[in-house]
Scaffold this motif. Structure first.
Motif, PDB file in Angstrom:
ATOM      1  N   GLY A 176      52.051  60.085  43.050  1.00 24.28           N
ATOM      2  CA  GLY A 176      51.038  59.012  43.496  1.00 24.28           C
ATOM      3  C   GLY A 176      50.620  58.527  43.194  1.00 24.28           C
ATOM      4  O   GLY A 176      49.637  58.696  41.972  1.00 24.28           O
ATOM      5  N   ALA A 177      49.485  57.417  43.660  1.00 27.69           N
ATOM      6  CA  ALA A 177      48.670  57.362  42.669  1.00 27.69           C
ATOM      7  C   ALA A 177      47.435  56.561  44.044  1.00 27.69           C
ATOM      8  O   ALA A 177      48.165  55.979  45.024  1.00 27.69           O
ATOM      9  N   SER A 178      46.339  57.301  44.141  1.00 27.96           N
ATOM     10  CA  SER A 178      44.954  56.216  45.617  1.00 27.96           C
ATOM     11  C   SER A 178      45.422  54.791  44.989  1.00 27.96           C
ATOM     12  O   SER A 178      44.574  54.800  44.305  1.00 27.96           O
ATOM     13  N   LEU A 179      44.968  54.683  46.325  1.00 28.76           N
ATOM     14  CA  LEU A 179      44.640  53.176  46.185  1.00 28.76           C
ATOM     15  C   LEU A 179      43.086  52.910  46.113  1.00 28.76           C
ATOM     16  O   LEU A 179      42.819  52.172  45.009  1.00 28.76           O
ATOM     17  N   GLY A 180      42.200  54.088  45.897  1.00 28.84           N
ATOM     18  CA  GLY A 180      40.674  54.523  45.521  1.00 28.84           C
ATOM     19  C   GLY A 180      40.896  54.126  43.507  1.00 28.84           C
ATOM     20  O   GLY A 180      40.224  53.587  43.455  1.00 28.84           O
ATOM     21  N   ALA A 181      42.084  54.850  43.326  1.00 26.98           N
ATOM     22  CA  ALA A 181      41.492  54.396  41.826  1.00 26.98           C
ATOM     23  C   ALA A 181      43.074  53.615  40.848  1.00 26.98           C
ATOM     24  O   ALA A 181      42.382  52.944  40.520  1.00 26.98           O
ATOM     25  N   VAL A 182      43.429  52.792  41.965  1.00 24.53           N
ATOM     26  CA  VAL A 182      43.715  51.610  41.723  1.00 24.53           C
ATOM     27  C   VAL A 182      42.810  51.065  41.554  1.00 24.53           C
ATOM     28  O   VAL A 182      42.954  49.830  40.576  1.00 24.53           O
ATOM     29  N   TYR A 183      41.752  50.870  42.840  1.00 26.78           N
ATOM     30  CA  TYR A 183      40.993  49.776  42.162  1.00 26.78           C
ATOM     31  C   TYR A 183      39.611  49.590  41.301  1.00 26.78           C
ATOM     32  O   TYR A 183      39.411  49.221  40.654  1.00 26.78           O
ATOM     33  N   ALA A 184      39.779  51.280  40.754  1.00 29.95           N
ATOM     34  CA  ALA A 184      38.748  51.913  40.510  1.00 29.95           C
ATOM     35  C   ALA A 184      39.359  51.072  38.546  1.00 29.95           C
ATOM     36  O   ALA A 184      38.449  50.715  38.006  1.00 29.95           O
ATOM     37  N   THR A 185      40.085  51.683  38.046  1.00 31.36           N
ATOM     38  CA  THR A 185      40.931  50.706  37.131  1.00 31.36           C
ATOM     39  C   THR A 185      40.858  49.420  36.804  1.00 31.36           C
ATOM     40  O   THR A 185      40.392  48.785  36.311  1.00 31.36           O
ATOM     41  N   LEU A 186      41.578  48.861  38.364  1.00 27.97           N
ATOM     42  CA  LEU A 186      41.336  47.029  38.233  1.00 27.97           C
ATOM     43  C   LEU A 186      39.983  46.686  38.049  1.00 27.97           C
ATOM     44  O   LEU A 186      39.500  45.763  37.056  1.00 27.97           O
ATOM     45  N   GLU A 187      38.905  47.309  38.803  1.00 22.84           N
ATOM     46  CA  GLU A 187      37.382  46.993  38.169  1.00 22.84           C
ATOM     47  C   GLU A 187      37.453  46.912  36.939  1.00 22.84           C
ATOM     48  O   GLU A 187      36.998  46.814  35.670  1.00 22.84           O
ATOM     49  N   ARG A 188      37.545  48.556  36.619  1.00 23.75           N
ATOM     50  CA  ARG A 188      36.912  49.009  34.853  1.00 23.75           C
ATOM     51  C   ARG A 188      37.408  48.263  34.125  1.00 23.75           C
ATOM     52  O   ARG A 188      37.089  46.980  32.510  1.00 23.75           O
ATOM     53  N   LEU A 189      38.901  47.275  34.321  1.00 25.16           N
ATOM     54  CA  LEU A 189      39.918  46.733  33.922  1.00 25.16           C
ATOM     55  C   LEU A 189      39.467  45.383  33.266  1.00 25.16           C
ATOM     56  O   LEU A 189      39.399  44.669  32.040  1.00 25.16           O
ATOM     57  N   GLU A 190      38.915  44.917  34.437  1.00 27.79           N
ATOM     58  CA  GLU A 190      37.903  43.695  34.649  1.00 27.79           C
ATOM     59  C   GLU A 190      36.724  43.586  33.591  1.00 27.79           C
ATOM     60  O   GLU A 190      36.526  42.927  33.024  1.00 27.79           O
ATOM     61  N   SER A 191      36.166  44.302  33.899  1.00 24.82           N
ATOM     62  CA  SER A 191      35.043  44.538  33.171  1.00 24.82           C
ATOM     63  C   SER A 191      35.033  44.618  31.440  1.00 24.82           C
ATOM     64  O   SER A 191      34.471  44.450  30.615  1.00 24.82           O
ATOM     65  N   LYS A 192      35.692  45.278  31.226  1.00 23.44           N
ATOM     66  CA  LYS A 192      37.193  45.016  29.431  1.00 23.44           C
ATOM     67  C   LYS A 192      37.189  44.342  28.968  1.00 23.44           C
ATOM     68  O   LYS A 192      37.623  43.372  28.147  1.00 23.44           O
ATOM     69  N   GLY A 193      38.099  43.442  30.475  1.00 21.26           N
ATOM     70  CA  GLY A 193      38.141  41.724  29.928  1.00 21.26           C
ATOM     71  C   GLY A 193      39.719  40.856  29.871  1.00 21.26           C
ATOM     72  O   GLY A 193      40.443  40.523  29.844  1.00 21.26           O
ATOM     73  N   TYR A 194      40.423  42.843  30.829  1.00 24.20           N
ATOM     74  CA  TYR A 194      41.646  43.016  30.289  1.00 24.20           C
ATOM     75  C   TYR A 194      42.401  42.176  31.503  1.00 24.20           C
ATOM     76  O   TYR A 194      43.379  42.343  31.326  1.00 24.20           O
ATOM     77  N   VAL A 195      41.981  42.071  32.791  1.00 24.58           N
ATOM     78  CA  VAL A 195      42.090  41.260  33.531  1.00 24.58           C
ATOM     79  C   VAL A 195      40.931  40.916  34.239  1.00 24.58           C
ATOM     80  O   VAL A 195      40.094  40.671  34.046  1.00 24.58           O
ATOM     81  N   CYS A 196      41.276  39.460  35.505  1.00 21.11           N
ATOM     82  CA  CYS A 196      40.808  39.044  35.710  1.00 21.11           C
ATOM     83  C   CYS A 196      40.737  38.493  37.190  1.00 21.11           C
ATOM     84  O   CYS A 196      42.723  38.961  38.052  1.00 21.11           O
ATOM     85  N   SER A 197      40.239  38.905  38.617  1.00 26.31           N
ATOM     86  CA  SER A 197      39.902  38.409  39.826  1.00 26.31           C
ATOM     87  C   SER A 197      40.270  36.995  39.872  1.00 26.31           C
ATOM     88  O   SER A 197      39.312  36.597  40.121  1.00 26.31           O
ATOM     89  N   ARG A 198      40.983  36.844  41.822  1.00 28.63           N
ATOM     90  CA  ARG A 198      40.428  35.702  42.251  1.00 28.63           C
ATOM     91  C   ARG A 198      40.707  36.550  43.544  1.00 28.63           C
ATOM     92  O   ARG A 198      41.663  36.960  44.267  1.00 28.63           O
ATOM     93  N   PRO A 199      39.699  35.576  44.919  1.00 27.67           N
ATOM     94  CA  PRO A 199      39.699  36.085  46.077  1.00 27.67           C
ATOM     95  C   PRO A 199      41.066  34.943  46.642  1.00 27.67           C
ATOM     96  O   PRO A 199      41.361  33.464  46.228  1.00 27.67           O
TER      97      PRO A 199
END
Length: 114
Positions: A41-64
């Protein structure tokens, strides 16, 4: 990426999922992909928190994305892995492979799949 700053286990799963999903990588699809492939299992909150952390590290970028009626007019946020994120994931996976090399029962499966 600073030397020794390897992505953690869940960060690796999220990076690999974003890479696998390509243009369809947003929170819910990343969560589903992780749950289906890892059978955990993976909570949606954990996924989003991780995506945000990865974005702050420069490992992912996002677009709306476009606003969606089923999301009450809110837009999805799509993610993609950056060159830095790809390098970080590769480095982490190589480190794991080096650590398990020669350990009975933990060798990579034929074809490189673990």
């Amino acid at each position: 990426m600073a030397k020794g700053d390897l992505p953690g286990a869940f960060e690796q799963l999220v990076l690999l999922s974003v890479l696998r999903l390509g243009d369809n990588a947003y929170g819910m699809t990343v969560r589903r992909d992780i749950e289906e492939r890892t059978e955990r299992g993976a909570s949606l909150g954990a996924v989003y928190a991780t995506l945000e952390r990865l974005e702050s590290k420069g490992y992912v970028c996002s677009r709306p994305g476009d606003a969606a009626p089923e999301r009450e007019g809110r837009a999805r946020r799509y993610f993609r892995i950056t060159d830095q994120g790809h390098a970080a994931a590769s480095q982490a996976l190589r480190a794991t492979d080096r650590m398990r090399a020669g350990l009975p029962g933990l060798e990579p499966l034929a074809g490189g799949a673990a």
